[in-house]
Scaffold this motif. Structure first.
Motif, PDB file in Angstrom:
ATOM      1  N   LYS A 270       0.816  -1.215  -0.213  1.00 25.69           N
ATOM      2  CA  LYS A 270      -0.166   0.272   0.062  1.00 25.69           C
ATOM      3  C   LYS A 270       0.800   0.938   0.287  1.00 25.69           C
ATOM      4  O   LYS A 270       2.215   1.301   0.324  1.00 25.69           O
ATOM      5  N   GLU A 271       0.173   2.578  -0.665  1.00 30.60           N
ATOM      6  CA  GLU A 271       0.568   3.920  -1.142  1.00 30.60           C
ATOM      7  C   GLU A 271       0.990   4.328   0.387  1.00 30.60           C
ATOM      8  O   GLU A 271      -0.635   4.624   1.126  1.00 30.60           O
ATOM      9  N   GLY A 272       1.752   4.359   1.363  1.00 27.20           N
ATOM     10  CA  GLY A 272       1.348   5.556   2.337  1.00 27.20           C
ATOM     11  C   GLY A 272       1.230   4.590   3.755  1.00 27.20           C
ATOM     12  O   GLY A 272       1.468   3.643   3.553  1.00 27.20           O
ATOM     13  N   SER A 273       0.795   4.988   5.041  1.00 27.68           N
ATOM     14  CA  SER A 273       0.784   3.831   6.333  1.00 27.68           C
ATOM     15  C   SER A 273      -0.058   4.375   6.644  1.00 27.68           C
ATOM     16  O   SER A 273      -0.403   4.304   8.003  1.00 27.68           O
ATOM     17  N   SER A 274      -1.410   4.485   6.178  1.00 28.31           N
ATOM     18  CA  SER A 274      -2.932   5.110   6.509  1.00 28.31           C
ATOM     19  C   SER A 274      -3.690   3.610   6.717  1.00 28.31           C
ATOM     20  O   SER A 274      -2.829   2.108   6.311  1.00 28.31           O
ATOM     21  N   LEU A 275      -3.984   3.528   8.476  1.00 27.24           N
ATOM     22  CA  LEU A 275      -5.101   2.492   8.815  1.00 27.24           C
ATOM     23  C   LEU A 275      -5.879   1.757   8.812  1.00 27.24           C
ATOM     24  O   LEU A 275      -6.142   1.024   8.685  1.00 27.24           O
ATOM     25  N   ASP A 276      -6.446   2.292   7.735  1.00 29.53           N
ATOM     26  CA  ASP A 276      -8.036   2.027   7.100  1.00 29.53           C
ATOM     27  C   ASP A 276      -7.592   0.848   6.018  1.00 29.53           C
ATOM     28  O   ASP A 276      -8.345   0.227   5.790  1.00 29.53           O
ATOM     29  N   SER A 277      -6.107   1.067   5.296  1.00 28.44           N
ATOM     30  CA  SER A 277      -6.464   0.116   4.419  1.00 28.44           C
ATOM     31  C   SER A 277      -5.052  -1.163   4.818  1.00 28.44           C
ATOM     32  O   SER A 277      -4.569  -1.135   5.284  1.00 28.44           O
ATOM     33  N   VAL A 278      -5.508  -1.875   4.203  1.00 30.49           N
ATOM     34  CA  VAL A 278      -5.556  -3.365   3.894  1.00 30.49           C
ATOM     35  C   VAL A 278      -4.562  -3.412   3.030  1.00 30.49           C
ATOM     36  O   VAL A 278      -3.419  -4.793   3.570  1.00 30.49           O
ATOM     37  N   GLY A 279      -4.088  -3.366   2.048  1.00 30.95           N
ATOM     38  CA  GLY A 279      -3.193  -3.627   1.301  1.00 30.95           C
ATOM     39  C   GLY A 279      -3.775  -4.296   0.418  1.00 30.95           C
ATOM     40  O   GLY A 279      -3.350  -5.009  -0.160  1.00 30.95           O
ATOM     41  N   LEU A 280      -4.740  -4.727   0.408  1.00 32.65           N
ATOM     42  CA  LEU A 280      -5.585  -5.154  -0.755  1.00 32.65           C
ATOM     43  C   LEU A 280      -6.214  -5.323  -1.800  1.00 32.65           C
ATOM     44  O   LEU A 280      -7.052  -6.375  -2.778  1.00 32.65           O
ATOM     45  N   GLY A 281      -6.841  -4.407  -1.747  1.00 34.33           N
ATOM     46  CA  GLY A 281      -7.149  -3.803  -2.796  1.00 34.33           C
ATOM     47  C   GLY A 281      -7.335  -3.988  -3.971  1.00 34.33           C
ATOM     48  O   GLY A 281      -7.844  -4.006  -5.500  1.00 34.33           O
ATOM     49  N   LEU A 282      -5.913  -3.680  -4.134  1.00 32.80           N
ATOM     50  CA  LEU A 282      -5.404  -3.630  -6.160  1.00 32.80           C
ATOM     51  C   LEU A 282      -5.238  -5.278  -6.142  1.00 32.80           C
ATOM     52  O   LEU A 282      -5.565  -5.349  -7.557  1.00 32.80           O
ATOM     53  N   ALA A 283      -4.606  -5.971  -5.125  1.00 39.25           N
ATOM     54  CA  ALA A 283      -4.493  -7.152  -5.452  1.00 39.25           C
ATOM     55  C   ALA A 283      -6.140  -7.620  -5.078  1.00 39.25           C
ATOM     56  O   ALA A 283      -5.953  -8.491  -6.876  1.00 39.25           O
ATOM     57  N   ILE A 284      -6.904  -7.311  -5.283  1.00 36.41           N
ATOM     58  CA  ILE A 284      -8.280  -8.395  -5.881  1.00 36.41           C
ATOM     59  C   ILE A 284      -8.790  -7.988  -7.552  1.00 36.41           C
ATOM     60  O   ILE A 284      -8.914  -7.795  -8.168  1.00 36.41           O
ATOM     61  N   ILE A 285      -7.808  -6.323  -7.647  1.00 36.66           N
ATOM     62  CA  ILE A 285      -7.990  -6.355  -8.875  1.00 36.66           C
ATOM     63  C   ILE A 285      -7.751  -7.206  -9.482  1.00 36.66           C
ATOM     64  O   ILE A 285      -7.945  -7.160 -10.822  1.00 36.66           O
ATOM     65  N   LYS A 286      -6.332  -6.801  -9.535  1.00 36.42           N
ATOM     66  CA  LYS A 286      -5.547  -7.724 -10.539  1.00 36.42           C
ATOM     67  C   LYS A 286      -5.976  -8.770 -10.722  1.00 36.42           C
ATOM     68  O   LYS A 286      -6.116  -9.483 -11.226  1.00 36.42           O
ATOM     69  N   GLU A 287      -6.271 -10.301  -9.249  1.00 40.32           N
ATOM     70  CA  GLU A 287      -6.242 -11.110  -8.991  1.00 40.32           C
ATOM     71  C   GLU A 287      -7.583 -11.058 -10.808  1.00 40.32           C
ATOM     72  O   GLU A 287      -7.956 -12.326 -11.215  1.00 40.32           O
ATOM     73  N   ILE A 288      -9.269 -10.266  -9.878  1.00 35.13           N
ATOM     74  CA  ILE A 288      -9.694 -10.228 -11.105  1.00 35.13           C
ATOM     75  C   ILE A 288      -9.939 -10.391 -12.270  1.00 35.13           C
ATOM     76  O   ILE A 288     -10.417 -11.125 -13.046  1.00 35.13           O
ATOM     77  N   CYS A 289      -9.293  -9.059 -12.393  1.00 37.77           N
ATOM     78  CA  CYS A 289      -8.541  -9.671 -14.152  1.00 37.77           C
ATOM     79  C   CYS A 289      -7.699 -10.749 -14.799  1.00 37.77           C
ATOM     80  O   CYS A 289      -8.015 -10.813 -15.297  1.00 37.77           O
ATOM     81  N   ASP A 290      -6.418 -10.797 -14.300  1.00 39.12           N
ATOM     82  CA  ASP A 290      -6.492 -12.398 -14.893  1.00 39.12           C
ATOM     83  C   ASP A 290      -6.812 -13.131 -15.178  1.00 39.12           C
ATOM     84  O   ASP A 290      -6.788 -14.199 -15.688  1.00 39.12           O
ATOM     85  N   THR A 291      -8.200 -13.717 -13.570  1.00 38.11           N
ATOM     86  CA  THR A 291      -9.090 -14.545 -13.510  1.00 38.11           C
ATOM     87  C   THR A 291      -9.697 -14.907 -15.256  1.00 38.11           C
ATOM     88  O   THR A 291     -10.095 -16.020 -15.509  1.00 38.11           O
TER      89      THR A 291
END
Length: 424
Positions: free
Chosen positions: A378-399
């Motif tokens: 994740k970009e930055g140190s925000s505690l609200d983000s778990v760092g999986l949003g873009l990974a989910i986008i990438k996984e859906i697109c690849d699949t």
């Protein structure tokens, strides 16, 4: 390229090389044999010539040697030289064409003076014979090569038929189905052993798939329930008036951590389900329209952060996706565009039917853009983000046959989604 086509090409090239070598070798052998025959006849005529000299003690032009096949030329008193064979061309006295001859040259003394004797034999018939033999040989080798290639193709096709049958069944095999992988038992030992190994692998994969599916379903229920209970109790504690400021801060941190854990659990379970292709109800979805609806639904948040939205050239961008994953893809894209934006910023949505683009203003990128789609990145140190949003986008697109790309320039961030080549 298919295996049989590759094998046949290699076999054809190798056979062609062998046949060409054999053809050239055969041609040379025939040529040598014919030349030996011609030279043997020339030597016979040489002996006839020497016998004629011995009998008559002199040489005179007679009709015994016809067709200009012999020349006798005085060369003076020279040392006896060895005989030689050469090819030569002599003009035909009837049609003035140059004709090929094989010539034997030797030296003999006639009446005390050395003479050079040249005896020739026409090669016309020999060349014609070589040509006939060569054409016949080439035709036979060509027919043999074509016949062998045809037979090899048919034989290979029949021998490899069990393999392609097994391959076809493997392609149709579905892990989510309760039907096990059924493969034949061919006569060829190697294919029979291969099918047995594949069948065992299929059974193990189905068992692992069912176990993993059961785990994700149980984890989704068993983990979310206590987390929801924790959040509810923490919310009640926060509303209590008997807490000190320090206790309130601690409870707030616990509440934020439990919410983050719940989002993390949901994200990881969603990734596991996508990896295992547990979403099977594909439907035709217009991602451009869904993104526009999502941006309209987030109107209050955008207004609060003073972010302007611009939608232009919104041509439908239709893909085959399960509705739940389409909603997750759109939600993560929009949330990312809003979360990493700034006040007085801008979000821009565009689609031309082949490419779907969502851009937003924001701070300049600090991390490596190639690693943005990694899990927990994740970009930055925000505690609200778990760092999986873009990974989910990438996984859906690849699949599901899509490709997502990210670009950043002077604080302008843009995600482009387009169909992969060959994808429906």
């Amino acid at each position: 390229m298919k295996l049989l086509a590759k094998t046949n090409r290699i076999y054809l090239a190798f056979s062609l090389a062998i046949y060409l070598f054999a053809g050239l070798a055969f041609y040379q052998v025939v040529r040598i044999l014919i030349y030996n025959e011609v030279e043997t006849r020339l030597k016979v005529e040489k002996r006839d010539f020497e016998a004629y000299l011995k009998q008559h003690k002199a040489w005179s032009d007679t009709t015994y040697f016809v067709e200009n096949k012999i020349d006798v030329v005085p060369v003076g008193r020279q040392t006896r030289l060895s005989e030689t064979f050469i090819d030569t061309l002599i003009q035909n006295r009837y049609d003035q064409e140059l004709m090929p001859f094989r010539q034997l040259t030797f030296y003999v003394p006639i009446q005390g003076e050395m003479h050079r004797v040249s005896i020739r034999k026409s090669l016309i018939q020999s060349y014609q014979l070589i040509e006939v033999i060569t054409v016949t040989m080439a035709a036979c080798l060509g027919l043999l090569l074509l016949g062998t290639f045809w037979f090899q193709g048919k034989l290979s096709g029949r021998l490899w038929l069990p393999f392609y049958e097994s391959l076809s069944r493997i392609k149709r095999f579905n892990l989510a189905s309760a039907t096990p992988l059924q493969l034949d038992k061919p006569e060829i030992n190697e294919f029979r052993e291969l099918n047995e190994v594949l069948r065992k692998m299929g059974d193990k994969m189905q068992q692992d798939y069912r176990s993993l599916k059961e785990f994700t379903e149980n984890a989704s229920h068993e983990i979310q329930t206590p987390l929801a209970l924790i959040n509810a109790k923490v919310e009640q504690l926060i509303q209590s008036e008997k807490l000190t400021e320090t206790q309130t801060r601690w409870i707030e941190e616990i509440y934020q951590a439990s919410r983050r854990m719940a989002r993390l659990n949901q994200g990881l379970l969603l990734l596991a389900k996508i990896d295992n292709q547990q979403f099977t109800n594909n439907q035709t979805v217009d991602l451009a329209a869904l993104l526009a609806e999502k941006l309209n639904a987030m109107d209050e948040v955008l207004l609060h952060k003073r972010i302007a939205v611009e939608i232009r050239n919104l041509v439908p961008f239709t893909v085959q996706l399960p509705p739940a994953l389409a909603d997750s893809l759109v939600a993560n894209l929009v949330n990312n565009a809003i979360k990493h934006n700034h006040a007085e910023g801008r979000v821009e949505l565009a689609s031309n039917g082949k490419n779907l683009s969502l851009g937003n203003t924001g701070n300049a990128l600090v991390s490596n853009p190639e690693r943005l789609f990694e899990r927990f990145k994740k970009e930055g140190s925000s505690l609200d983000s778990v760092g999986l949003g873009l990974a989910i986008i990438k996984e859906i697109c690849d699949t599901y046959g899509l490709q997502v790309e990210y670009a950043e320039s002077n604080g302008w961030h843009r995600f482009d989604i387009f169909r992969k080549i060959g994808a429906d």
